[in-house]
Scaffold this motif. Structure first.
Motif, PDB file in Angstrom:
ATOM      1  N   LEU A  94      82.144 -17.283   7.632  1.00  0.00           N
ATOM      2  CA  LEU A  94      82.391 -18.365   6.684  1.00  0.00           C
ATOM      3  C   LEU A  94      82.731 -19.668   7.409  1.00  0.00           C
ATOM      4  O   LEU A  94      82.243 -20.744   7.039  1.00  0.00           O
ATOM      5  N   LEU A  95      83.544 -19.571   8.445  1.00  0.00           N
ATOM      6  CA  LEU A  95      83.894 -20.772   9.215  1.00  0.00           C
ATOM      7  C   LEU A  95      82.666 -21.381   9.883  1.00  0.00           C
ATOM      8  O   LEU A  95      82.515 -22.610   9.919  1.00  0.00           O
ATOM      9  N   CYS A  96      81.798 -20.531  10.429  1.00  0.00           N
ATOM     10  CA  CYS A  96      80.573 -21.033  11.074  1.00  0.00           C
ATOM     11  C   CYS A  96      79.734 -21.836  10.088  1.00  0.00           C
ATOM     12  O   CYS A  96      79.253 -22.933  10.393  1.00  0.00           O
ATOM     13  N   GLY A  97      79.554 -21.264   8.895  1.00  0.00           N
ATOM     14  CA  GLY A  97      78.756 -21.950   7.886  1.00  0.00           C
ATOM     15  C   GLY A  97      79.374 -23.265   7.456  1.00  0.00           C
ATOM     16  O   GLY A  97      78.687 -24.293   7.345  1.00  0.00           O
ATOM     17  N   TRP A 174      67.789 -33.884  12.135  1.00  0.00           N
ATOM     18  CA  TRP A 174      68.909 -33.081  12.627  1.00  0.00           C
ATOM     19  C   TRP A 174      69.966 -32.821  11.555  1.00  0.00           C
ATOM     20  O   TRP A 174      70.607 -31.763  11.556  1.00  0.00           O
ATOM     21  N   ARG A 175      70.121 -33.731  10.600  1.00  0.00           N
ATOM     22  CA  ARG A 175      71.107 -33.498   9.543  1.00  0.00           C
ATOM     23  C   ARG A 175      70.669 -32.354   8.626  1.00  0.00           C
ATOM     24  O   ARG A 175      71.455 -31.437   8.337  1.00  0.00           O
ATOM     25  N   GLY A 176      69.430 -32.398   8.171  1.00  0.00           N
ATOM     26  CA  GLY A 176      68.928 -31.319   7.333  1.00  0.00           C
ATOM     27  C   GLY A 176      68.894 -29.993   8.080  1.00  0.00           C
ATOM     28  O   GLY A 176      69.154 -28.931   7.491  1.00  0.00           O
ATOM     29  N   SER A 177      68.610 -30.050   9.377  1.00  0.00           N
ATOM     30  CA  SER A 177      68.587 -28.826  10.179  1.00  0.00           C
ATOM     31  C   SER A 177      69.969 -28.189  10.259  1.00  0.00           C
ATOM     32  O   SER A 177      70.110 -26.967  10.145  1.00  0.00           O
ATOM     33  N   PHE A 178      70.998 -29.011  10.453  1.00  0.00           N
ATOM     34  CA  PHE A 178      72.356 -28.478  10.515  1.00  0.00           C
ATOM     35  C   PHE A 178      72.764 -27.846   9.185  1.00  0.00           C
ATOM     36  O   PHE A 178      73.463 -26.823   9.155  1.00  0.00           O
ATOM     37  N   LEU A 179      72.329 -28.430   8.092  1.00  0.00           N
ATOM     38  CA  LEU A 179      72.636 -27.877   6.769  1.00  0.00           C
ATOM     39  C   LEU A 179      72.011 -26.495   6.607  1.00  0.00           C
ATOM     40  O   LEU A 179      72.670 -25.540   6.154  1.00  0.00           O
ATOM     41  N   ILE A 184      72.212 -20.194   7.447  1.00  0.00           N
ATOM     42  CA  ILE A 184      71.757 -19.050   8.244  1.00  0.00           C
ATOM     43  C   ILE A 184      72.937 -18.327   8.897  1.00  0.00           C
ATOM     44  O   ILE A 184      72.972 -17.094   8.976  1.00  0.00           O
ATOM     45  N   LEU A 185      73.925 -19.091   9.347  1.00  0.00           N
ATOM     46  CA  LEU A 185      75.080 -18.487  10.008  1.00  0.00           C
ATOM     47  C   LEU A 185      75.925 -17.628   9.077  1.00  0.00           C
ATOM     48  O   LEU A 185      76.717 -16.801   9.538  1.00  0.00           O
ATOM     49  N   LEU A 186      75.757 -17.799   7.784  1.00  0.00           N
ATOM     50  CA  LEU A 186      76.491 -16.957   6.837  1.00  0.00           C
ATOM     51  C   LEU A 186      76.066 -15.491   6.925  1.00  0.00           C
ATOM     52  O   LEU A 186      76.747 -14.614   6.390  1.00  0.00           O
ATOM     53  N   ASN A 187      74.942 -15.222   7.606  1.00  0.00           N
ATOM     54  CA  ASN A 187      74.530 -13.835   7.816  1.00  0.00           C
ATOM     55  C   ASN A 187      75.518 -13.072   8.690  1.00  0.00           C
ATOM     56  O   ASN A 187      75.488 -11.830   8.712  1.00  0.00           O
ATOM     57  N   CYS A 188      76.375 -13.797   9.397  1.00  0.00           N
ATOM     58  CA  CYS A 188      77.429 -13.127  10.159  1.00  0.00           C
ATOM     59  C   CYS A 188      78.362 -12.349   9.238  1.00  0.00           C
ATOM     60  O   CYS A 188      78.922 -11.315   9.636  1.00  0.00           O
ATOM     61  N   CYS A 189      78.529 -12.822   8.020  1.00  0.00           N
ATOM     62  CA  CYS A 189      79.368 -12.111   7.045  1.00  0.00           C
ATOM     63  C   CYS A 189      78.755 -10.756   6.699  1.00  0.00           C
ATOM     64  O   CYS A 189      79.463  -9.758   6.544  1.00  0.00           O
ATOM     65  N   VAL A 190      77.437 -10.729   6.582  1.00  0.00           N
ATOM     66  CA  VAL A 190      76.745  -9.472   6.298  1.00  0.00           C
ATOM     67  C   VAL A 190      76.904  -8.515   7.476  1.00  0.00           C
ATOM     68  O   VAL A 190      77.142  -7.314   7.289  1.00  0.00           O
ATOM     69  N   ALA A 191      76.762  -9.047   8.686  1.00  0.00           N
ATOM     70  CA  ALA A 191      76.939  -8.210   9.874  1.00  0.00           C
ATOM     71  C   ALA A 191      78.347  -7.627   9.928  1.00  0.00           C
ATOM     72  O   ALA A 191      78.544  -6.449  10.258  1.00  0.00           O
ATOM     73  N   GLY A 192      79.352  -8.441   9.598  1.00  0.00           N
ATOM     74  CA  GLY A 192      80.729  -7.958   9.621  1.00  0.00           C
ATOM     75  C   GLY A 192      80.992  -6.868   8.610  1.00  0.00           C
ATOM     76  O   GLY A 192      81.840  -5.995   8.830  1.00  0.00           O
ATOM     77  N   ALA A 193      80.258  -6.893   7.496  1.00  0.00           N
ATOM     78  CA  ALA A 193      80.451  -5.870   6.471  1.00  0.00           C
ATOM     79  C   ALA A 193      80.070  -4.482   6.969  1.00  0.00           C
ATOM     80  O   ALA A 193      80.518  -3.473   6.415  1.00  0.00           O
ATOM     81  N   LEU A 194      79.272  -4.412   8.023  1.00  0.00           N
ATOM     82  CA  LEU A 194      78.863  -3.117   8.581  1.00  0.00           C
ATOM     83  C   LEU A 194      79.922  -2.498   9.473  1.00  0.00           C
ATOM     84  O   LEU A 194      79.822  -1.321   9.830  1.00  0.00           O
ATOM     85  N   PHE A 195      80.949  -3.277   9.844  1.00  0.00           N
ATOM     86  CA  PHE A 195      81.946  -2.799  10.797  1.00  0.00           C
ATOM     87  C   PHE A 195      82.979  -1.914  10.112  1.00  0.00           C
ATOM     88  O   PHE A 195      84.133  -2.302   9.922  1.00  0.00           O
TER      89      PHE A 195
END
Length: 492
Positions: A94-97, A174-179, A184-195
């Motif tokens: 969440l912080l990454c996103g 670059w602004r739209g890319s960062f958005l 995309i980085l919110l997928n880390c939350c999905v990865a964490g759910a597997l732990f």
């Protein structure tokens, strides 16, 4: 989200089963943590022109992000010991996103330092350490292979993100890319759910156990502790989260010094590879493709290194293999200035990817080999906070050399020399450490045939690693720890 596995009867990591799902989650989480700070270098040339900054100023974006990722290690380790890996990784995602979405609205380079460097960097810190730690909980015999496969997430992500970032920039700026990258980085939350944690669930059970322990302790008169005893308990509780006694561990100190030196030249070549290619007249997509080449080779190098490191010939002396990998990495950078065209940079990227993958595959395995799984959580936290200083300074120093001399070759030479020095230091000191351990084993008569270490020195003999160590198994409800908290109740 799967419920915690009940492994009350198990005394060893499963080395499979749900561990493969955990490994996939670690693959994704570690991949983003390592690859993302490098992949955003694609935008540096354009962001530099947009804000009118120097090479060293734009390099601080990646440096702060990497330093925060490593510097947040102790906090991440403490949170993992308290809450387990799953919630920490989800919160980190969440912080990454949030950090990258906020960065898309930045109007100054200083705001980018805060949003990309600090917020997203700390989110990556909450992804990296828990992912590395939980692999040690699920794997023992296959741990080097599991670490190699998990670390392969970094080149896979880098190989994907490098061309993706160039595509996003061409279409959205670059602004739209960062958005988009924030989403995309919110997928880390999905990865964490597997732990899924190994061990019985905590929460009400933990509170009830603590309550019963306190009542029993009160009954036998152990709650009348003096102020001095309370201070000792406070220190013991702190050491429960972060074991500072590791600074008395010879092998840990050797690893720490060598790695702190190594990271002074570890990341700068990747950060400046694409800008260097553009500087000598190579087009944007070809420059980005160099990172993809590096990542593809890295992708195969990591699991291959894990297999080699897991062999019976290498694993007992894995520290030598790690030292060679660092020196080999430095040699590649020293030879990079000879590459003056695109073909030369492709050859450099191939060898760099091989050397980089070898180092990363063994980076945490060698630490666990030294301190053991029981103390690994604390060791990771202490190592990363020490490393963050040189990680922070590495790319800006390289950028300063580029600004001063107007040539990239001095940056590559600096990085290569530092890494060759670090590899040589580790090789010599590990030879000394192995010799000292052999003498201590001979004196005590407690040789570990698998690793060649003493029980006193390492806390890492094979049998102790089989114990359900660390708070990931059962956060804050360890039966032995509970007995200690009531001041010797078990002895009574």
């Amino acid at each position: 989200m799967p419920s915690p596995a009940n492994t009350g009867l198990a005394s060893t990591p499963p080395d499979g089963g749900w561990g493969w799902a955990v490994l996939f989650g670690a693959f994704v989480s570690i991949g983003f943590s390592y690859a993302f700070p490098k992949a955003i270098a694609i935008f540096f040339k354009e962001i530099q022109a947009f804000f009118g900054t120097s090479y060293s100023e734009i390099a601080w974006v990646s440096s702060i992000m990497l330093a925060t990722t490593y510097g947040g290690g102790p906090i991440s380790s403490i949170l993992v010991n308290r809450f387990g890996s799953r919630p920490v990784v989800i919160f980190g995602g969440l912080l990454c996103g949030i950090g990258m979405v906020s960065a898309s609205f930045c109007t100054s380079i200083m705001q980018l330092y805060i949003c990309v460097g600090l917020i997203s960097g700390f989110g990556l810190a909450l992804n990296l350490q828990p992912s590395v730690i939980i692999i040690g909980k699920y794997f023992l015999k296959r741990r080097p292979l599991a670490n190699g496969l998990a670390m392969a997430g970094s080149p896979v992500m880098l190989c994907t993100l490098a061309p993706l970032n160039q595509f996003l920039f061409d279409n959205f700026g670059w602004r739209g890319s960062f958005l988009i990258l924030g989403a995309i980085l919110l997928n880390c939350c999905v990865a964490g759910a597997l732990f899924r944690p190994i061990g019985p669930a905590t929460g009400p059970i933990q509170k009830e156990a603590n309550k019963e322990a306190k009542e029993t302790a009160k009954a036998v008169g152990f709650l009348a502790a003096k102020e001095e005893e309370e201070d000792k308990e406070c220190c013991a509780k702190f050491n429960q989260y972060l074991d500072c006694s590791l600074f008395k561990h010879r092998g840990f100190l050797i690893y720490l010094v060598g790695n702190v030196l190594m990271f002074l030249g570890f990341f700068a070549p990747i950060v400046f590879l694409a800008p260097y290619a553009k500087h000598i007249g190579i087009d944007e997509y070809s420059a980005a493709f160099l990172l993809s080449i590096l990542a593809i080779v890295d992708m195969f190098a990591r699991p291959a290194t894990g297999l080699i490191a897991n062999s019976k010939w290498v694993r007992p002396k894995i520290q030598y293999f790690f030292s060679f990998s660092i020196a080999f990495n430095g040699a590649c950078h020293l030879l990079c200035p000879l590459a003056s065209d695109y073909t030369g940079l492709i050859i450099y990227s191939v060898f760099f990817g091989l050397a980089f993958g070898m180092v990363c595959a063994m980076l945490f395995e060698t630490l666990m080999d030294l301190v053991g799984a029981t103390r690994f959580t604390s060791a990771v936290g202490l190592v990363t906070i020490a490393e963050c200083c040189t990680i922070l300074l590495g790319p800006p120093i390289g950028g300063t050399l580029i600004d001063t001399f107007g040539d990239y070759k001095y940056m590559f030479i600096k990085c290569g020399a530092v890494m060759v020095l670090a590899g040589t230091f580790l090789f010599i000191m590990n030879y000394y450490n192995y010799r000292m351990l052999a003498k201590e084993e001979k004196a005590m008569g407690t040789k570990d045939p698998e690793h060649g270490r003493t029980i006193n020195e390492g806390s890492n003999d094979w049998d102790r690693e089989k114990i359900q160590d660390g708070q990931e198994l059962e956060p804050l409800t360890d039966e032995q720890g509970l007995k200690k908290k009531v001041n010797g109740l078990s002895e009574a």
